[in-house]
Design an enzyme around this catalytic site. Structure first.
Site, PDB file in Angstrom:
ATOM      1  N   TYR A 148      32.299  38.995  33.472  1.00  0.00           N
ATOM      2  CA  TYR A 148      32.588  40.295  34.088  1.00  0.00           C
ATOM      3  C   TYR A 148      31.375  40.770  34.872  1.00  0.00           C
ATOM      4  CZ  TYR A 148      36.232  40.643  30.448  1.00  0.00           C
ATOM      5  OH  TYR A 148      37.303  40.419  29.610  1.00  0.00           O
ATOM      6  N   HIS A 156      37.985  43.962  35.803  1.00  0.00           N
ATOM      7  CA  HIS A 156      38.610  42.756  35.234  1.00  0.00           C
ATOM      8  C   HIS A 156      37.624  41.595  35.326  1.00  0.00           C
ATOM      9  CE1 HIS A 156      42.715  44.329  34.812  1.00  0.00           C
ATOM     10  NE2 HIS A 156      42.468  45.008  35.925  1.00  0.00           N
ATOM     11  N   LYS A 191      41.543  34.817  38.298  1.00  0.00           N
ATOM     12  CA  LYS A 191      40.133  34.529  38.038  1.00  0.00           C
ATOM     13  C   LYS A 191      39.742  33.304  38.848  1.00  0.00           C
ATOM     14  CE  LYS A 191      40.730  36.284  33.414  1.00  0.00           C
ATOM     15  NZ  LYS A 191      40.933  37.591  34.082  1.00  0.00           N
TER      16      LYS A 191
END
Lengths: 241, 241
Positions: A148, A156, A191
């Site tokens: 993070y 997020h 991600k």
């Protein structure tokens, strides 16, 4: 991919309250209180007062455990987290099951015993933590860590981190099926896959002092589409790609 | 990384003159003239008139060869280029050393014989060409192809392409040293490493019809720096990262 902040003002809040600052507050607070945690299998238990409870939470180390004790809050730290506070930040002592404080080498050997890849994982963990990335376990995404940009309550996680080492072919991402499965999974949870390749440069792992000799190579892997890159030329130039 | 156009107006020029358009002009011109090329070892020779010389150059197929002939210009096409014009665009016939036109299957077998990885390379080449990427040999960068958003006279190549297939471990990027060497090289020449993994899905390569059953997985690999991603937050959001 850009950081996905959680709601308006989250980014400003993060910039105003840098993680480096929070961590150094935690560091000096633990130093002052001469904090000592306890080894307990594959985790490390630490009892703290209210102020440190808040600091540990803001710095995102460990997770609180519910106990009957009113005056103290217990935290469960992962091996990398605990060793980082102890060895890298020098603000935590850790006692073994015998209640005697362990020195760095004994602690290192204990953690290696509990987790075979600990030296590589710790190198990767400390490498990113030192750059003020917040790391949490990646288990639920099938990776080693998630990273993070700031506290998970504000943003997020941006990166799904996989730690690789030269040792043998036992590791991750050696076959294409695993490779693509991982890339697709990361894409589906927005991600970016970040591979950290820890190279021991021929130095073993007999003591934590070896860590200085390890090097880390980082690269990100992203799925690519030929159409997207061409059609959205403008968009991609604005960084939307 | 953004496309690096060569000088002012290059981007506008490219947008005004799409590659898809140029290639279809070449296609119809070759069809009309019933063009026929000649196999010659690992390349294919094609003699054309002035108009087609210009079209081949603009579409970036092959390279012109200096000969004594005044009226004709000879072009040397790579195996993938020639097979693409012949099999995918159906606008070129190719004759063997016996001067008889070869059918698709014979041509496929000939090229496989000359280049073991031809089926994978051709799948990768055609996959990107169909999306109007311009491909040139990547030899000078130690990769399989380099990919351009438009004609190399207007834009620098953006991607260094490596073609990977499941077959054995003989391929590229199987060891980390090779991996990092390649990523670093690409970085130093401002290209992004694009890996195309050709999966034959259990279908062999006995005839070009197998190509339809192959699938291609694409991913790009980029070196990553923990500092950069944090400090330059603004820059990275503007796509400068």
């Amino acid at each position: 991919m850009r950081p996905r902040w959680k709601g308006k003002g989250a980014e400003a809040k993060a910039l105003a309250d840098p993680m480096s600052e929070i961590v150094s507050q935690l560091q000096s607070s633990l130093l002052q209180s001469n904090a000592c945690a306890l080894l307990s299998g594959c985790s490390v238990l630490l009892a703290v007062e209210t102020e440190q409870t808040e600091l540990l939470t803001r710095a995102c180390f460990g997770k609180p455990i519910i106990t009957a004790e009113k005056d103290k809050q217990w935290f469960q730290l992962g091996l990398e987290e605990a060793f980082y506070l102890c060895y890298s930040l020098k603000c935590l002592k850790i006692a073994g099951e015998d209640n005697f404080v362990k020195n760095d080498v004994d602690l290192w050997l204990y953690m290696k015993l509990k987790k075979e890849k600990f030296p590589d994982f710790y190198k990767a963990y400390s490498h990113l933590r030192m750059k003020n990335w917040v790391l949490r376990p990646g288990l639920q995404y099938g990776v080693d860590f998630v990273a993070y940009r700031h506290h998970p309550s504000l943003v997020h996680s941006e990166y799904a981190v996989i730690v690789l080492s030269e040792e043998g072919d036992a590791g991750r991402l050696r076959v294409w099926s695993d490779f693509h499965c991982t890339i697709r999974l990361c894409g589906s949870v927005a991600k970016t896959l970040l591979m950290l390749n820890v190279d021991k440069n021929g130095h073993g792992a007999i003591s934590p002092s070896c860590l200085e000799r390890y090097s880390v190579e980082e690269c990100t892997i992203t799925r690519w589409s030929p159409e997207q890159s061409r059609d959205d030329q403008k968009a991609s130039e604005n960084g939307a790609k």
